[in-house]
Design a protein around this motif. Structure first.
Motif, mmCIF file in Angstrom:
data_model
loop_
_atom_site.group_PDB
_atom_site.id
_atom_site.type_symbol
_atom_site.label_atom_id
_atom_site.label_comp_id
_atom_site.label_asym_id
_atom_site.label_seq_id
_atom_site.Cartn_x
_atom_site.Cartn_y
_atom_site.Cartn_z
ATOM 1 N N ALA A 23 41.821 32.519 44.198
ATOM 2 C CA ALA A 23 40.611 33.846 43.321
ATOM 3 C C ALA A 23 41.294 34.218 42.331
ATOM 4 O O ALA A 23 39.674 34.502 41.496
ATOM 5 C CB ALA A 23 40.392 34.491 44.487
ATOM 6 N N ILE A 24 42.463 34.782 41.944
ATOM 7 C CA ILE A 24 42.215 35.519 40.554
ATOM 8 C C ILE A 24 41.733 34.902 39.187
ATOM 9 O O ILE A 24 41.368 34.671 38.752
ATOM 10 C CB ILE A 24 43.589 36.372 40.469
ATOM 11 N N LYS A 25 42.543 33.708 39.988
ATOM 12 C CA LYS A 25 41.985 31.829 38.532
ATOM 13 C C LYS A 25 40.599 32.206 38.127
ATOM 14 O O LYS A 25 40.327 31.915 37.358
ATOM 15 C CB LYS A 25 42.959 31.096 38.752
ATOM 16 N N ALA A 26 40.335 32.018 39.545
ATOM 17 C CA ALA A 26 39.034 31.498 39.499
ATOM 18 C C ALA A 26 38.072 32.815 38.564
ATOM 19 O O ALA A 26 37.137 32.272 37.727
ATOM 20 C CB ALA A 26 38.309 31.293 40.937
ATOM 21 N N ARG A 27 38.027 34.103 39.369
ATOM 22 C CA ARG A 27 37.204 35.384 38.418
ATOM 23 C C ARG A 27 37.514 34.716 37.168
ATOM 24 O O ARG A 27 36.909 34.989 36.119
ATOM 25 C CB ARG A 27 38.359 36.166 38.900
ATOM 26 N N ASP A 28 39.034 34.597 36.620
ATOM 27 C CA ASP A 28 39.330 34.941 35.341
ATOM 28 C C ASP A 28 38.701 33.885 34.641
ATOM 29 O O ASP A 28 39.150 33.674 33.084
ATOM 30 C CB ASP A 28 41.174 35.088 35.041
ATOM 31 N N GLY A 29 38.351 32.514 35.090
ATOM 32 C CA GLY A 29 38.027 31.690 34.291
ATOM 33 C C GLY A 29 39.059 30.295 34.021
ATOM 34 O O GLY A 29 38.337 29.303 33.736
ATOM 35 N N GLU A 30 40.126 30.436 34.886
ATOM 36 C CA GLU A 30 41.320 29.518 34.602
ATOM 37 C C GLU A 30 40.815 28.280 35.822
ATOM 38 O O GLU A 30 40.299 28.256 36.511
ATOM 39 C CB GLU A 30 42.469 30.462 35.340
ATOM 40 N N SER A 31 41.243 27.076 36.074
ATOM 41 C CA SER A 31 41.834 26.153 36.626
ATOM 42 C C SER A 31 42.754 27.118 37.592
ATOM 43 O O SER A 31 43.479 26.904 37.511
ATOM 44 C CB SER A 31 42.516 25.002 35.887
ATOM 45 N N TYR A 32 41.777 26.138 39.122
ATOM 46 C CA TYR A 32 42.822 26.725 40.327
ATOM 47 C C TYR A 32 42.124 25.520 40.675
ATOM 48 O O TYR A 32 41.835 24.910 41.121
ATOM 49 C CB TYR A 32 42.442 28.006 40.922
ATOM 50 N N ASP A 33 43.357 25.532 42.168
ATOM 51 C CA ASP A 33 42.973 24.535 43.911
ATOM 52 C C ASP A 33 41.818 24.673 44.105
ATOM 53 O O ASP A 33 42.316 25.632 44.946
ATOM 54 C CB ASP A 33 44.693 24.177 43.863
ATOM 55 N N PRO A 34 41.035 23.963 44.042
ATOM 56 C CA PRO A 34 39.659 24.834 45.402
ATOM 57 C C PRO A 34 40.602 24.320 46.452
ATOM 58 O O PRO A 34 39.732 25.214 47.871
ATOM 59 C CB PRO A 34 38.911 23.533 45.241
ATOM 60 N N ARG A 35 41.477 23.790 47.004
ATOM 61 C CA ARG A 35 41.884 23.204 48.698
ATOM 62 C C ARG A 35 42.172 24.592 49.187
ATOM 63 O O ARG A 35 42.474 25.254 49.789
ATOM 64 C CB ARG A 35 42.774 22.352 49.053
ATOM 65 N N LYS A 36 42.440 25.364 47.964
ATOM 66 C CA LYS A 36 43.016 27.012 48.651
ATOM 67 C C LYS A 36 42.056 28.312 48.090
ATOM 68 O O LYS A 36 42.465 29.181 48.707
ATOM 69 C CB LYS A 36 44.728 27.207 48.067
ATOM 70 N N PHE A 37 40.818 27.627 47.742
ATOM 71 C CA PHE A 37 39.965 28.944 47.492
ATOM 72 C C PHE A 37 39.136 29.284 48.628
ATOM 73 O O PHE A 37 39.284 28.497 49.587
ATOM 74 C CB PHE A 37 39.147 28.505 45.832
ATOM 75 N N ARG A 38 39.682 30.986 48.537
ATOM 76 C CA ARG A 38 38.890 31.132 50.240
ATOM 77 C C ARG A 38 37.586 32.103 49.247
ATOM 78 O O ARG A 38 38.327 33.056 48.808
ATOM 79 C CB ARG A 38 39.603 31.606 51.335
ATOM 80 N N PRO A 39 36.203 31.683 49.089
ATOM 81 C CA PRO A 39 34.865 32.945 49.047
ATOM 82 C C PRO A 39 35.150 34.168 50.019
ATOM 83 O O PRO A 39 35.363 35.083 49.176
ATOM 84 C CB PRO A 39 33.892 32.241 49.910
ATOM 85 N N GLU A 40 35.519 34.389 51.512
ATOM 86 C CA GLU A 40 36.017 35.348 52.001
ATOM 87 C C GLU A 40 36.935 35.929 50.702
ATOM 88 O O GLU A 40 37.411 37.318 51.370
ATOM 89 C CB GLU A 40 35.713 34.817 52.959
ATOM 90 N N VAL A 41 37.923 35.445 50.558
ATOM 91 C CA VAL A 41 39.533 36.188 50.314
ATOM 92 C C VAL A 41 38.842 36.547 48.416
ATOM 93 O O VAL A 41 39.125 37.882 48.172
ATOM 94 C CB VAL A 41 40.504 35.107 49.748
ATOM 95 N N SER A 42 38.371 35.840 47.997
ATOM 96 C CA SER A 42 37.570 36.681 46.802
ATOM 97 C C SER A 42 37.062 37.686 46.753
ATOM 98 O O SER A 42 36.675 38.410 46.640
ATOM 99 C CB SER A 42 36.295 35.231 45.816
#
Length: 137
Positions: free
Chosen positions: A80-99
């Motif tokens: 979630a932090i990486k997504a917010r900062d515009g960095e590459s992240y593992d989409p399998r680990k991303f959870r919108p509710e966590v973000s």
């Protein structure tokens, strides 16, 4: 007034995708709130605190039932932090509710830290130390 079928289909997909988003359990929300609070203390450079990685996993394991589940939440938070900062992240680990939840906690804690840095650093920092997420140096 006639509504076109594609508009209805788009609306239905939007509603169903938001309904599919999983809600955080109470334990997940509590751990995430504590994890995010400690993170903001470090991000705001409150003096005298550093990460206690093993303490974070231990706290997560107590709240969530296992170290593996705690690490999965930590990974989701990192994504979630990486997504917010515009960095590459593992989409399998991303959870919108966590973000979403992390964003709310981040704003609340950061606002407190900006408005009254001495008091808030001491309060949030010591609470994070007591919970095992941070340690004093």
């Amino acid at each position: 007034m006639q509504i076109k079928l594609p508009v209805i289909a788009v609306f239905a997909m939007t509603v169903s995708s938001s309904a599919r988003a999983a809600a955080l359990s109470d334990a997940e929300a509590a751990f995430l709130d504590q994890l995010d609070t400690a993170s903001v203390v470090l991000e705001q450079r409150c003096d005298g605190y550093e990460v206690d990685g093993s303490g974070s996993v231990q706290l997560g394991a107590r709240l969530l039932g296992s170290p593996d589940v705690a690490m999965a939440m930590i990974d989701a938070y990192a994504a979630a932090i990486k997504a917010r900062d515009g960095e590459s992240y593992d989409p399998r680990k991303f959870r919108p509710e966590v973000s979403d939840a992390a964003r709310k906690t981040f704003r609340r804690v950061r606002t407190d830290l900006i408005q009254n840095p001495k008091r808030a650093c001491a309060d949030y920092g010591e609470t994070s130390v007591e919970r095992g997420l941070l340690r004093r140096y």
